[in-house]
Design an enzyme around this catalytic site. Structure first.
Site, short mmCIF file in Angstrom:
data_model
loop_
_atom_site.label_atom_id
_atom_site.label_comp_id
_atom_site.label_asym_id
_atom_site.label_seq_id
_atom_site.Cartn_x
_atom_site.Cartn_y
_atom_site.Cartn_z
N PRO A 8 -3.38 -5.59 -7.38
CA PRO A 8 -4.72 -5.62 -7.47
C PRO A 8 -5.41 -5.10 -6.30
O PRO A 8 -5.25 -5.32 -5.02
CB PRO A 8 -5.30 -7.38 -7.23
N GLU A 9 -6.13 -4.00 -6.43
CA GLU A 9 -7.05 -3.47 -5.46
C GLU A 9 -8.55 -3.59 -5.58
O GLU A 9 -8.67 -4.46 -6.64
CB GLU A 9 -6.69 -1.81 -5.21
N ARG A 112 4.94 -13.66 -6.16
CA ARG A 112 5.64 -13.44 -5.11
C ARG A 112 5.25 -13.83 -3.74
O ARG A 112 5.61 -13.35 -2.80
CB ARG A 112 5.56 -11.79 -4.94
#
Length: 273
Positions: A8-9, A112
């Site tokens: 996600p940016e 993660r």
DNA sequence: CTAACTACCTGAACGC
DNA sequence: TGCGTTCAGGTAGTTA
């Protein structure tokens, strides 16, 4: 389920914010439970507070709480939000934090564990160095081309790793860095960028981010919005993940290298040093 | 102070 | 089939 390549940016975080805001704003957080994680700080302190607004700065989501507190959320690589009341909800071992609201339960899922959650006094980012020194919002008026040029010249780092520090501008990650540099015809290794090229990069950053937001972000495998849907920007990527394919401008095969420890794809012909 | 490096974390993809 | 290795990546921490 595949789990990599989500990343996600800014456009992805903005898409999440737009879906999350109406479900959080005005809601009271009754309780918070979180697994012990290096990147969680005082999350439980959000309990008994009401979310006044949900804003975004760069890749950070900022929940304004009553009582002068702020809930800072970063999705890392695989972070996402889901609600127990939504259709299709099932228990999931990757839920790292649970927010009991007055009308539903919001879960923070993060395979993660690169995501982070923190409750801080509003605006007090002393423990969050990247947020504290975050550059301007690229789609706002505070992102100025001549200031951007000066900020690019301030560092001796190669331009791409410098963009990824979040300091010259907020919200750029590996995908949109490659896309914007390609569009502006700037070599990612360049350590000096002249005013005309800086302006081209300024423009390219705004364009690629604006277009990606319109398409609700880029999904490769598992970035999903709150409603579970994928972003539609992936087919429009020209550089990122396209190594070996011909450059759409000149036909030269795009080259992939490692720069600053990150995969970097660019056109060796039209992004000449 | 800057810049460069590494750790963190997990599952997919790959090699044999 | 199965096991080992490599890769992906944003940020924080450490080192030079």
């Amino acid at each position: 389920m595949a789990e990599n390549g989500a990343v996600p940016e800014l456009p992805e975080v903005e898409s999440v914010r737009r879906q999350l805001a109406p479900r959080l704003e005005g809601r009271r957080i009754l309780s918070v439970t979180a697994t012990p994680q290096l990147r969680f700080h005082h999350v439980e302190a959000a309990a008994h507070h009401t979310v006044a607004s949900l804003r975004r700065r760069g890749k950070y989501l900022l929940g304004e709480l009553d009582g002068g507190l702020e809930l800072v959320m970063h999705l890392g690589m695989t972070g996402s939000f889901r609600f127990r009341g939504d259709p299709g909800w099932t228990p999931d071992t990757y839920v790292r934090a649970t927010f009991e609201l007055d009308d539903d339960v919001m879960e923070f899922r993060d395979v993660r564990r690169f995501g982070s959650l923190a409750v801080v006094p509003a605006g007090d980012y002393r423990g969050l160095a990247t947020l504290a020194s975050l550059g301007p919002e690229p789609l706002s008026d505070e992102f100025d081309p001549s200031v951007f040029h000066r900020d690019l010249q301030r560092s001796s780092m190669a331009v791409k790793p410098w963009l990824l520090t979040q300091r010259p501008v907020a919200g750029i990650g590996n995908i949109y860095a490659d896309e914007a540099l390609w569009r502006a015809r700037i070599n990612p290794h360049a350590r000096s960028v002249g005013p005309a090229r800086a302006r081209a990069l300024w423009q390219a950053i705004r364009e690629v981010l604006f277009e990606a937001i319109e398409r609700e972000g880029t999904t490769f495998r598992d970035y999903r919005m709150v409603n579970g849907e994928s972003g539609r920007n992936a087919p429009f990527l020209v550089a990122y993940g396209q190594a070996g394919r011909p450059c759409p401008r000149c036909g030269t095969p795009l080259r992939k290298v490692t720069l600053g420890g990150r995969g970097t794809t660019y056109c060796p012909t039209c992004q000449r040093r």
